[in-house]
Motif scaffolding. Structure first.
Motif, short mmCIF file in Angstrom:
data_model
loop_
_atom_site.label_atom_id
_atom_site.label_comp_id
_atom_site.label_asym_id
_atom_site.label_seq_id
_atom_site.Cartn_x
_atom_site.Cartn_y
_atom_site.Cartn_z
N GLY A 12 0.79 -1.23 0.00
CA GLY A 12 0.00 0.00 0.00
C GLY A 12 0.82 1.29 0.00
O GLY A 12 0.26 2.37 -0.13
N ASN A 13 2.12 1.17 0.16
CA ASN A 13 3.03 2.33 0.00
C ASN A 13 3.19 2.46 -1.52
O ASN A 13 3.66 1.52 -2.18
N ASP A 14 2.75 3.60 -2.10
CA ASP A 14 2.65 3.62 -3.56
C ASP A 14 3.66 4.55 -4.23
O ASP A 14 4.11 5.54 -3.65
N GLU A 221 5.79 9.38 7.69
CA GLU A 221 7.03 9.47 6.92
C GLU A 221 7.46 10.92 6.68
O GLU A 221 6.63 11.77 6.33
N ARG A 222 8.75 11.10 6.81
CA ARG A 222 9.36 12.37 6.39
C ARG A 222 8.99 12.63 4.93
O ARG A 222 9.13 11.74 4.08
N GLY A 223 8.50 13.82 4.66
CA GLY A 223 8.27 14.21 3.26
C GLY A 223 7.09 13.56 2.58
O GLY A 223 6.89 13.75 1.38
N CYS A 230 5.67 1.47 5.65
CA CYS A 230 7.01 2.01 5.38
C CYS A 230 8.00 0.88 5.61
O CYS A 230 8.12 0.36 6.73
N GLY A 231 8.71 0.50 4.55
CA GLY A 231 9.62 -0.66 4.64
C GLY A 231 10.80 -0.41 5.56
O GLY A 231 11.11 -1.24 6.44
N THR A 232 11.48 0.72 5.36
CA THR A 232 12.59 1.01 6.27
C THR A 232 12.08 1.25 7.68
O THR A 232 12.75 0.91 8.67
N GLY A 233 10.85 1.79 7.81
CA GLY A 233 10.25 1.98 9.12
C GLY A 233 10.02 0.65 9.81
O GLY A 233 10.23 0.52 11.03
N1 LIG Z 1 10.00 8.92 3.66
C1 LIG Z 1 11.25 8.23 3.72
C2 LIG Z 1 11.63 7.58 2.42
C3 LIG Z 1 10.66 6.52 1.96
C4 LIG Z 1 10.57 5.32 2.90
C5 LIG Z 1 9.69 4.25 2.35
N2 LIG Z 1 8.35 4.51 2.16
C6 LIG Z 1 10.05 2.85 2.77
O1 LIG Z 1 9.30 1.95 2.40
O2 LIG Z 1 11.09 2.63 3.36
C7 LIG Z 1 12.38 9.19 4.14
O3 LIG Z 1 12.24 10.39 3.93
O4 LIG Z 1 13.38 8.72 4.66
#
Ligand SMILES: N[C@@H](CCC[C@H](N)C(=O)O)C(=O)O
Length: 292
Positions: A12-14, A221-223, A230-233
């Motif tokens: 769902g993160n598009d 998320e930032r920005g 959020c995968g990195t999240g």
């Molecule tokens: N908003 C993040 C970058 C994108 C992260 C992403 N949606 C993910 O899946 O990791 C940032 O500004 O660091």
């Protein structure tokens, strides 16, 4: 300028994905914002550009812009979509590719069940590398690691939230909450994102531990604001949960857009592995105004 794009999503993160293997399109921040706009453009949380390999030993360069037009270091759900995109377009027939990002090389791999696993590299804990300004703050010991007590306003009786701070190539502040449904994501998210102790801003995670192998997560998320995943999240939240002693080394992360599985062996040099879906939604062409 008329450009071709592919719309993709991972939990769902598009994303709007652009094939720039023939050369960069040279888009401006305003043009990225236009593409991400859900009313006037295509609509996306991030814009992903696929560029040719910049160096021996890597297959592609992966460039990421947030919906606000800013370029960022890393995007986990996007990395899985990146892998599906380069395979579906015939840009590679490899099952594993090495991809250069602003924060290092990651390695997405197709799995037998159609999902994608990404070696996201090891987490980074040194505050200066997040970057996170700890001047005058003491780490608060917690479960074998520590959190930082972040004041969200200048007033003495303002809210203070304990956050675990780390980088997955991009910065994350993760707080434990009792119930993800009532977590103050909309209220605290922007204040954490813009907190002066994070000079490059930060992604704000809200983590509910269900049991040692199952968590629920929301990320502002930032920005981009709150996204469905959020995968990195998810990587950062699980690493934090493991270091704080709350989680085992393989955890299913329930987001509003789907399930991601995160594995981390627990050593500082151990890579974080993220597995989840990557889906092509549609492809098209759009006229991007020149003057943005
Ligand atoms: N908003 C993040 C970058 C994108 C992260 C992403 N949606 C993910 O899946 O990791 C940032 O500004 O660091």
């Amino acid at each position: 300028m008329r450009i071709r794009f592919t719309k993709m999503q991972g939990a769902g993160n598009d994303f709007v994905v652009l094939d720039e293997t023939a050369g960069p399109l040279g888009l401006t921040p305003g043009q990225y914002r236009f593409l991400a706009d859900r009313h006037f453009g295509v609509g996306a949380d991030q814009i992903l550009s696929v560029r040719p390999s910049p160096a021996a030993g890597v297959d592609f360069q992966y460039v990421i812009h947030n919906a606000d037009g800013g370029e960022v270091e890393q995007c986990g759900n996007g990395a899985r979509c990146f892998m599906r995109f380069v395979r579906e377009r015939g840009l590679t027939d490899k099952d594993v590719v090495r991809v250069q990002t602003l924060s290092g090389v990651i390695a997405p791999r197709m799995t037998a069940d159609g999902r994608v696993t990404v070696d996201m590299g090891p987490p980074v804990f040194e505050p200066v590398r997040v970057p996170f300004d700890t001047a005058g703050l003491d780490p608060q010991p917690d479960g074998g690691w520590h959190t930082w007590h972040l004041a969200l306003s200048a007033e003495a009786d303002g809210p203070i939230v304990p956050v675990a701070v780390l980088s997955m190539g991009n910065p994350h502040a993760v707080q434990l909450v009792d119930d993800i449904e009532t977590a103050p994501v909309a209220e605290q998210g922007p204040r954490i994102e813009h907190h002066p102790r994070f000079p490059q801003r930060v992604n704000a995670g809200f983590l509910q531990v269900v049991d040692r192998t199952h968590v629920r997560l929301r990320v502002f998320e930032r920005g981009a604001g709150e996204t469905l995943a959020c995968g990195t999240g998810a990587c950062a939240a699980v690493v934090a949960g493991i270091r704080l002693g709350r989680l085992d080394r393989r955890v299913d992360v329930e987001t509003r857009g789907g399930i991601l599985t995160i594995e981390w062996a627990g050593g500082e040099a151990d890579p974080v592995l993220m597995t989840g879906p990557a889906v092509t939604v549609f492809a098209g062409e759009i006229d991007v105004p020149d003057e943005l």
